[in-house]
Write a protein that holds these residues in place. Structure first.
Motif, mmCIF file in Angstrom:
data_model
loop_
_atom_site.group_PDB
_atom_site.id
_atom_site.type_symbol
_atom_site.label_atom_id
_atom_site.label_comp_id
_atom_site.label_asym_id
_atom_site.label_seq_id
_atom_site.Cartn_x
_atom_site.Cartn_y
_atom_site.Cartn_z
ATOM 1 N N UNK A 16 -7.365 5.022 -0.433
ATOM 2 C CA UNK A 16 -7.930 5.852 0.408
ATOM 3 C C UNK A 16 -8.813 5.025 1.405
ATOM 4 N N UNK A 17 -9.584 4.233 0.898
ATOM 5 C CA UNK A 17 -10.474 3.636 1.576
ATOM 6 C C UNK A 17 -9.752 2.571 2.632
ATOM 7 N N UNK A 18 -8.876 1.843 2.056
ATOM 8 C CA UNK A 18 -8.063 0.884 2.934
ATOM 9 C C UNK A 18 -7.431 1.947 4.439
ATOM 10 N N UNK A 19 -6.907 2.985 3.945
ATOM 11 C CA UNK A 19 -6.289 3.762 4.967
ATOM 12 C C UNK A 19 -7.279 4.067 5.757
ATOM 13 N N UNK A 20 -8.498 4.818 5.664
ATOM 14 C CA UNK A 20 -9.754 5.021 6.412
ATOM 15 C C UNK A 20 -10.208 3.944 7.321
ATOM 16 N N UNK A 36 -3.321 0.573 6.702
ATOM 17 C CA UNK A 36 -2.310 1.280 6.226
ATOM 18 C C UNK A 36 -1.272 0.787 5.227
ATOM 19 N N UNK A 37 -0.966 -0.467 5.892
ATOM 20 C CA UNK A 37 0.210 -1.182 4.877
ATOM 21 C C UNK A 37 -0.519 -1.554 3.535
ATOM 22 N N UNK A 38 -1.743 -2.115 3.302
ATOM 23 C CA UNK A 38 -2.196 -2.334 2.381
ATOM 24 C C UNK A 38 -2.426 -1.220 1.308
ATOM 25 N N UNK A 39 -2.646 -0.050 1.943
ATOM 26 C CA UNK A 39 -3.039 1.121 1.086
ATOM 27 C C UNK A 39 -1.789 1.509 0.772
ATOM 28 N N UNK A 40 -0.582 1.384 1.445
ATOM 29 C CA UNK A 40 0.590 2.001 0.851
ATOM 30 C C UNK A 40 1.066 1.101 -0.283
ATOM 31 N N UNK A 41 0.669 -0.314 -0.355
ATOM 32 C CA UNK A 41 1.065 -1.133 -1.487
ATOM 33 C C UNK A 41 0.402 -0.742 -2.453
ATOM 34 N N UNK A 42 -1.045 -0.298 -2.405
ATOM 35 C CA UNK A 42 -1.755 0.105 -3.628
ATOM 36 C C UNK A 42 -1.292 1.145 -4.314
ATOM 37 N N UNK A 83 0.352 14.065 -7.530
ATOM 38 C CA UNK A 83 -0.836 13.648 -6.515
ATOM 39 C C UNK A 83 -0.791 12.480 -6.102
ATOM 40 N N UNK A 84 -0.192 11.317 -6.542
ATOM 41 C CA UNK A 84 -0.087 9.980 -5.967
ATOM 42 C C UNK A 84 1.087 10.111 -4.850
ATOM 43 N N UNK A 85 2.016 10.986 -5.365
ATOM 44 C CA UNK A 85 3.164 11.001 -4.159
ATOM 45 C C UNK A 85 2.624 11.493 -2.845
ATOM 46 N N UNK A 86 1.830 12.586 -2.985
ATOM 47 C CA UNK A 86 1.228 13.306 -1.981
ATOM 48 C C UNK A 86 0.233 12.303 -1.104
ATOM 49 N N UNK A 87 -0.465 11.638 -1.972
ATOM 50 C CA UNK A 87 -1.437 10.514 -1.237
ATOM 51 C C UNK A 87 -0.644 9.835 -0.398
ATOM 52 N N UNK A 88 0.652 9.037 -1.036
ATOM 53 C CA UNK A 88 1.465 8.021 -0.257
ATOM 54 C C UNK A 88 2.153 8.701 1.028
ATOM 55 N N UNK A 89 2.437 9.853 0.899
ATOM 56 C CA UNK A 89 2.993 10.538 2.190
ATOM 57 C C UNK A 89 2.136 10.788 3.237
ATOM 58 N N UNK A 90 0.531 11.003 2.790
ATOM 59 C CA UNK A 90 -0.536 11.365 4.046
ATOM 60 C C UNK A 90 -0.826 9.841 4.358
ATOM 61 N N UNK A 132 1.180 7.230 4.912
ATOM 62 C CA UNK A 132 2.377 6.945 5.688
ATOM 63 C C UNK A 132 2.372 7.997 6.872
ATOM 64 N N UNK A 133 1.919 9.058 6.999
ATOM 65 C CA UNK A 133 1.917 9.880 8.408
ATOM 66 C C UNK A 133 0.584 9.310 8.860
ATOM 67 N N UNK A 134 -0.420 8.846 8.444
ATOM 68 C CA UNK A 134 -1.495 8.386 9.117
ATOM 69 C C UNK A 134 -1.321 7.096 9.732
ATOM 70 N N UNK A 135 -0.496 6.185 9.126
ATOM 71 C CA UNK A 135 0.085 4.935 9.602
ATOM 72 C C UNK A 135 1.076 5.103 10.801
ATOM 73 N N UNK A 136 1.967 6.229 10.653
ATOM 74 C CA UNK A 136 2.826 6.657 11.748
ATOM 75 C C UNK A 136 2.068 7.130 13.145
ATOM 76 N N UNK A 137 1.077 8.148 12.796
ATOM 77 C CA UNK A 137 0.193 8.377 13.740
ATOM 78 C C UNK A 137 -0.633 7.526 14.593
ATOM 79 N N UNK A 138 -0.980 6.292 13.668
ATOM 80 C CA UNK A 138 -1.850 5.174 14.441
ATOM 81 C C UNK A 138 -1.322 4.352 15.341
ATOM 82 N N UNK A 139 0.197 4.387 14.986
ATOM 83 C CA UNK A 139 1.267 3.410 15.716
ATOM 84 C C UNK A 139 1.624 3.978 16.879
ATOM 85 N N UNK A 140 1.262 5.334 17.339
ATOM 86 C CA UNK A 140 1.731 5.882 18.408
ATOM 87 C C UNK A 140 0.667 5.590 19.580
#
Length: 742
Positions: free
Chosen positions: A693-697, A701-707, A725-732, A734-742
């Motif tokens: 969560x901290x890495x994503x913030x 994001x790539x490091x967060x996804x690996x974690x 819960x972990x699957x939902x965190x991973x999806x969130x 991944x979505x943030x990573x996609x948004x940041x890449x736009x």
């Protein structure tokens, strides 16, 4: 190699002695031996010194046996003995436990000087009479036409010869008393070398070098056995190492074992099985053709017999200490605290015979000595049980009343634990006592404070088994032991087992009308476990009951009451009621500060609890100040690697994260993960999720996804709720990573 027949001393008549054990003689110019510890009294110099010159220039070699051809680990000591030679008399002592290899080292050194020494003379010096005979034989050997001389005259000739010649080596093997050589050292002036071997660790007169022999290393021990036996099968490597450890890396024991294995062609694994089943028989046996030496058991029996004559109390202490683990027995734990017995003097006597090793704060017994002592004690149940029970009482008397609160007692407690583990093995089920169970309950509490949860579980199992077998289910001590066992299972991530045990414990406590203090502890422990499995409402009720009982038992100003208040605060927090939660945490912290020193870890824990509540209530700056102070206290008192400190790091990371200090939050959670690589999987998954969560913030994001993927790696071990819960965190992420890449 020359051998010499013993010679009868000439008869000098039959004068009458004046008293029992006194000496009767017409005149004396030689050695007189009287009393329990006789010493040499050398005659005055000869009137004709020429009789002491070396009329036989050929080398004289007199050794008891050849040196062994397999000699490992002591080569540097042979070189050290060579270095001690000089232009004047050189005196060296080789000291150590019986069987440590003193005589073999002396033989190896003697063999190394065979080609250049003018004389090498070995004397078995177990007592002064034998030593005198050996010196007299030397006098007869070095002086022509001395057959008609008395022993006294022969001794005088030997002393004169040594004083007037050089490059000789005289070995007195197995000396016991320094006083035995006082006169010898005073009269021998030649440029030779006197080598003494002794089991006594004492101050020796005129000695320029003392070599205190230690055991061989494991590798040296293994190589010694391999060379003697020829066994080099890879499948025997592990049993061979285990055998070397069993024999305490003691050269004589290893040598005897090797001789047996070589002659019988029994491999190390089979020999280990034999010596484990019947060590007395094995230790006291010698195969045909083995070196002419005493077995390890006989050597030590002689030492013990000598010790009994000196002090039965010292031998009794040795018997008592045999029930401890062999290493690092704290000297402060030996004896009752109010005893006026001079234990230091008795330990000193044992050390002087090399039966123990002493440091300023510890006693060490060789593991093979300990085994032999225990075999003897177990064969005599009355003596053995008395020594065992005294040992246990000594250990128990040095346990603190509250092992979790008394930080000053922790270093001693850590050292006592191996000795409690050792002595427990000698208590069959029908001889265990409630005191033994209570001791292991205290040890379990201590290991919990140290974060050593597997060991805590082991000790708490022992405490529960002993309490149930000795006291039965109808006793409050059995109930508290069972509830503590539940805590151990909860700490290891098995809350379902913990709940079952603690519910049973509560029923037992209520049925036997346990005291309020016992009930407060059990209600509180069960409440914590219920919170962990999500039963927040029931947990709250249990904590409310625990606080009421604690106040009845210990009053309002007590650490124990503060613990129950803190648990109640957490229960309110779990229901989202911060208005109730925060004042309770503040009250618990105030009580703890009033009772304990400011640097005590429980103070840090209470600060951390309040910091989390402040953070949830939006009081970020207050929360950061408190959690930082809490972390400092826990680092200093428990260490950074302790699970409680680690948990505080995680809280500190979450608080910094909530206040926007992302870099600090990441640093703390990464440190938490690095310092706890073997943390329980469920705890490690939470930390990985927090880090993700901290890495994503931070946009990483790539490091967060690996974690998160690492947290999900063992999906089968996850509950459905945690996996979701972990699957939902991973999806969130991944979505943030996609948004940041736009």
């Amino acid at each position: 190699m020359t051998e010499h027949d013993s010679r009868d001393q000439p008869q000098l008549g039959h004068p009458r002695a004046s008293a029992e054990r006194s000496v009767a003689t017409h005149h004396n110019a030689g050695i007189i031996n009287t009393g329990d510890n006789p010493v040499f009294v050398l005659p005055p110099p000869l009137e004709n010194p020429s009789l002491g010159t070396n009329a036989h220039p050929e080398r004289i070699i007199h050794l008891p046996r050849p040196a062994t051809d397999v000699f490992i680990g002591r080569e540097e000591l042979v070189a050290q003995l060579h270095e001690q030679r000089g232009a004047e008399l050189s005196v060296c002592v080789i000291s150590g436990l019986g069987g440590i290899g003193k005589s073999e080292l002396a033989l190896q050194y003697a063999e190394s000087r065979r080609r250049e020494a003018t004389l090498i003379w070995w004397i078995n010096s177990e007592n002064a009479d034998r030593a005198m005979e050996g010196i007299a034989e030397l006098g007869h050997r070095v002086t022509p036409a001395s057959d008609e001389m008395s022993s006294d005259e022969a001794v005088n000739l030997a002393i004169n010869w040594l004083s007037r010649n050089s490059n000789w080596l005289l070995i007195l093997d197995n000396l016991d008393e320094p006083s035995s050589v006082h006169s010898l050292l005073a009269n021998v002036q030649g440029a030779g070398q006197l080598l003494l071997t002794t089991r006594r660790n004492l101050r020796w007169p005129g000695v320029c070098e003392v070599i205190q022999l230690e055991e061989l290393s494991q590798d040296e021990s293994v190589e010694l056995v391999k060379r003697i036996t020829g066994f080099r099968d890879a499948d025997e490597e592990a049993p061979l190492r285990e055998l070397a450890h069993f024999l305490g890396f003691l050269p004589l024991a290893l040598d005897q074992a090797s001789a047996y294995m070589r002659q019988t062609q029994v491999p190390p694994s089979r020999y280990l099985e034999k010596v484990s089943k019947n060590p007395v028989k094995v230790f006291d046996s010698m195969v045909d053709g083995d070196k002419q030496q005493s077995t390890i058991l006989r050597i030590w029996n002689v030492t013990l017999a000598t010790l009994v004559q000196r002090s039965e109390d010292a031998v009794e202490i040795l018997h008592i200490l045999a029930f401890c683990a062999p290493d690092d027995i704290p000297r402060e734990a030996i004896g009752e605290s109010d005893s006026d017995e001079d234990f230091d003097a008795l330990l000193g006597l044992l050390a002087s015979f090399s039966m123990v090793k002493l440091t300023s704060d510890a006693v060490h017994i060789h593991r093979l000595v300990r085994k032999v002592l225990l075999l003897s004690l177990l064969a005599n149940p009355d003596v053995g049980q008395m020594a065992r029970d005294i040992c246990l009482n000594w250990l128990i008397s040095h346990l603190p009343m509250q092992s979790d609160n008394e930080l000053g007692s922790w270093p001693l407690l850590r050292r006592l634990i191996p000795h409690f583990e050792a002595i427990y093995a000698f208590y069959p089920e029908d001889e265990r006592t409630s005191e033994l169970g209570a001791a292991f309950n205290s040890l379990g509490i201590f290991e919990t404070t140290q974060g050593n949860y597997p060991k805590a579980l082991t000790f708490r199992k022992v405490a529960t088994e002993v309490a149930l077998s000795v006291l039965g289910e109808g006793h409050e001590s059995s109930a508290i032991a069972m509830s503590n066992l539940g805590v151990a299972y909860r700490d290891l991530g098995q809350p379902d087992t913990a709940v079952e045990l603690q519910r049973s414990a509560l029923r037992m406590a209520e049925q036997c009308s346990a005291g309020d203090g016992v009930l407060a502890v059990i209600y509180g422990q069960l409440g914590r476990t219920l919170s962990e499995i999500g039963e927040s409402i029931e947990a709250l009720k249990h904590h409310q009951r625990a606080v009421s009982l604690a106040q009845n038992a210990w009053g309002s100003i007590s650490v124990d009451t503060a613990i129950r208040l803190s648990d109640l605060g957490k229960a309110y927090g779990a229901t989202g009621d911060l208005d109730e939660c925060i004042p309770i945490f503040e009250q618990a912290l105030d009580i703890t500060k009033n009772v304990l020193p400011s640097g005590h870890p429980i103070v840090g824990i209470r600060m951390g609890d309040l910091a989390e509540a402040y953070s949830r209530a939006g009081k970020g700056s207050e929360a950061i100040g408190l959690v930082s102070a809490a972390l400092d206290i826990l680092r200093n008192s428990l260490g950074s690697g302790h699970p409680i400190t680690n948990s505080c790091m995680r809280s500190a990371s979450a608080i910094h994260h909530s206040t926007g200090h992302l870099e600090i939050a990441l640093e703390l959670i990464q440190e938490s993960i690095e310092l706890a690589p073997h943390e329980h999987p469920s705890v490690m998954r939470d930390r990985l999720a927090n880090m993700a969560t901290v890495l994503s913030d931070l946009g990483r994001h790539s490091e967060a996804i690996e974690a998160v993927k690492k947290a999900l790696a063992n999906k089968k071990a996850l509950s459905r709720r945690n996996a979701k819960r972990l699957e939902m965190l991973l999806q969130m992420i991944e979505v943030r990573a996609g948004d940041d890449s736009i």
